[in-house]
Motif scaffolding. Sequence first.
Motif, short mmCIF file in Angstrom:
data_model
loop_
_atom_site.label_atom_id
_atom_site.label_comp_id
_atom_site.label_asym_id
_atom_site.label_seq_id
_atom_site.Cartn_x
_atom_site.Cartn_y
_atom_site.Cartn_z
N TRP A 1 -29.68 -75.86 27.06
CA TRP A 1 -29.37 -75.78 28.49
C TRP A 1 -30.43 -76.53 29.30
O TRP A 1 -31.63 -76.45 28.98
CB TRP A 1 -29.33 -74.31 28.92
N GLN B 1 -31.15 -77.93 33.61
CA GLN B 1 -30.69 -77.98 35.00
C GLN B 1 -30.26 -79.39 35.37
O GLN B 1 -30.72 -80.38 34.76
CB GLN B 1 -31.81 -77.53 35.93
N PRO C 1 -23.68 -81.70 35.59
CA PRO C 1 -22.75 -80.75 34.96
C PRO C 1 -21.61 -81.45 34.20
O PRO C 1 -21.10 -80.89 33.23
CB PRO C 1 -22.24 -79.94 36.14
N THR D 1 -21.91 -81.76 30.44
CA THR D 1 -21.76 -80.59 29.58
C THR D 1 -20.68 -80.82 28.54
O THR D 1 -19.54 -81.17 28.89
CB THR D 1 -21.42 -79.35 30.42
N THR E 1 -25.49 -77.99 27.71
CA THR E 1 -24.99 -77.35 28.92
C THR E 1 -25.89 -77.70 30.08
O THR E 1 -27.10 -77.49 30.02
CB THR E 1 -24.91 -75.83 28.76
N SER F 1 -26.37 -76.94 34.00
CA SER F 1 -25.97 -76.06 35.10
C SER F 1 -27.21 -75.59 35.84
O SER F 1 -28.30 -75.58 35.28
CB SER F 1 -25.18 -74.86 34.57
#
Length: 122
Positions: free
Chosen positions: A9, A11, A86, A89, A119, A121
């Motif tokens: 993950w 940002q 995003p 992803t 990912t 997000s």
Amino acid sequence: QLVESGGGWVQPGGSLRLSCVASGESFNFYRMAWFRQTPEKGRMFVATINKRGDNANYAGSVEGRFVISRDNTKNTVYLQMNNLSPEDTAAYYCAGDQVVLVKTDYQHYSSWGQGIQVTVSP
């Protein structure tokens, strides 16, 4: 055998570097590539690189943000992903084949890794 690592993950605006280690006959592949897959869009081409590592091609959506490279001494292909959004992803897959010409259709690649999730997000 191809094994991916480095997903996870991050940002939006962040960076990740994916690695793909080839073993057995896989490290002799002339062409290596990265694809990504989502349920909505299926498996899509991201980038490909030749054996010497001096010729790379990218999907328009990642051009200027992603860099594919390879270290033949380590039997490893990398995908440096910068300024992630995003829309990036997806599950990312490493692929290899002896095809010499640039191929962006996943059906041209004979060997695949198991995939790794990325990912992006807040």
